[in-house]
Design a protein around this motif. Sequence first.
Motif, PDB file in Angstrom:
ATOM      1  N   THR A   1       0.752  -1.211   0.174  1.00 52.81           N
ATOM      2  CA  THR A   1      -0.174   0.010  -0.024  1.00 52.81           C
ATOM      3  C   THR A   1       0.875   1.305   0.012  1.00 52.81           C
ATOM      4  N   GLY A   2       2.039   1.187   0.540  1.00 48.06           N
ATOM      5  CA  GLY A   2       3.021   2.106   0.598  1.00 48.06           C
ATOM      6  C   GLY A   2       3.465   2.609  -0.698  1.00 48.06           C
ATOM      7  N   LYS A   3       3.784   1.506  -1.503  1.00 41.65           N
ATOM      8  CA  LYS A   3       4.230   1.522  -2.774  1.00 41.65           C
ATOM      9  C   LYS A   3       3.168   2.484  -3.697  1.00 41.65           C
ATOM     10  N   ALA A   4       2.022   1.858  -3.511  1.00 38.62           N
ATOM     11  CA  ALA A   4       1.033   2.231  -4.422  1.00 38.62           C
ATOM     12  C   ALA A   4       0.805   3.995  -3.839  1.00 38.62           C
ATOM     13  N   LYS A   5       0.746   4.223  -2.794  1.00 41.50           N
ATOM     14  CA  LYS A   5       0.549   5.506  -2.209  1.00 41.50           C
ATOM     15  C   LYS A   5       1.616   6.504  -2.865  1.00 41.50           C
ATOM     16  N   GLU A   6       2.976   5.905  -3.029  1.00 41.92           N
ATOM     17  CA  GLU A   6       3.882   6.532  -3.516  1.00 41.92           C
ATOM     18  C   GLU A   6       3.926   6.945  -4.795  1.00 41.92           C
ATOM     19  N   VAL A   7       3.493   5.744  -5.633  1.00 42.53           N
ATOM     20  CA  VAL A   7       3.304   6.027  -7.038  1.00 42.53           C
ATOM     21  C   VAL A   7       2.159   6.965  -7.618  1.00 42.53           C
ATOM     22  N   GLU A   8       1.107   6.608  -6.766  1.00 40.12           N
ATOM     23  CA  GLU A   8       0.065   7.677  -6.958  1.00 40.12           C
ATOM     24  C   GLU A   8       0.446   9.183  -6.680  1.00 40.12           C
ATOM     25  N   GLY A   9       1.027   9.493  -5.658  1.00 36.81           N
ATOM     26  CA  GLY A   9       1.671  10.777  -5.324  1.00 36.81           C
ATOM     27  C   GLY A   9       2.374  11.346  -6.370  1.00 36.81           C
TER      28      GLY A   9
ATOM     29  N   ASP B   1       1.670  14.483  -8.756  1.00 36.30           N
ATOM     30  CA  ASP B   1       2.412  15.414  -8.287  1.00 36.30           C
ATOM     31  C   ASP B   1       2.272  15.860  -6.979  1.00 36.30           C
ATOM     32  N   ASP B   2       1.628  14.929  -5.981  1.00 33.18           N
ATOM     33  CA  ASP B   2       1.221  15.230  -4.594  1.00 33.18           C
ATOM     34  C   ASP B   2       2.381  14.757  -3.794  1.00 33.18           C
ATOM     35  N   LYS B   3       3.413  15.660  -3.455  1.00 34.70           N
ATOM     36  CA  LYS B   3       4.409  15.230  -2.561  1.00 34.70           C
ATOM     37  C   LYS B   3       3.956  14.711  -1.206  1.00 34.70           C
ATOM     38  N   VAL B   4       3.031  15.152  -0.506  1.00 34.25           N
ATOM     39  CA  VAL B   4       2.592  14.505   0.905  1.00 34.25           C
ATOM     40  C   VAL B   4       2.104  13.111   0.455  1.00 34.25           C
ATOM     41  N   ARG B   5       1.280  12.924  -0.414  1.00 34.12           N
ATOM     42  CA  ARG B   5       0.916  11.538  -0.800  1.00 34.12           C
ATOM     43  C   ARG B   5       2.110  10.818  -0.931  1.00 34.12           C
ATOM     44  N   GLU B   6       2.931  11.144  -1.828  1.00 33.92           N
ATOM     45  CA  GLU B   6       4.307  10.258  -1.980  1.00 33.92           C
ATOM     46  C   GLU B   6       5.039  10.124  -0.616  1.00 33.92           C
ATOM     47  N   SER B   7       5.059  11.190  -0.077  1.00 35.51           N
ATOM     48  CA  SER B   7       5.945  11.054   1.098  1.00 35.51           C
ATOM     49  C   SER B   7       5.212   9.898   2.205  1.00 35.51           C
ATOM     50  N   GLN B   8       3.890  10.025   2.512  1.00 33.79           N
ATOM     51  CA  GLN B   8       3.148   9.148   3.050  1.00 33.79           C
ATOM     52  C   GLN B   8       3.348   7.609   2.714  1.00 33.79           C
TER      53      GLN B   8
END
Length: 62
Positions: free
Chosen positions: A14-22, A26-33
């Motif tokens: 799920t972390g990798k999915a959120k990172e890719v989504e971010g 271009d959502d740096k917060v989501r990418e960092s999460q």
Amino acid sequence: MSKDKVKGMTEQVTGKAKEVEGKLTDDKVRESQGKAENFLGKARQKVDELKEDLEEKFDRKD
């Protein structure tokens, strides 16, 4: 397979999915999460592996 190991694997995915989504949005917060959750999953797996190793070593000495 222990619950902690499964939880760690799930957090990594799920972390990798959120990172890719971010990255895609271009959502740096989501990418960092996502990066943080991925790291947490890896750490949880390592702790579980260490725990299993210690349990195995102590069980052998009995």
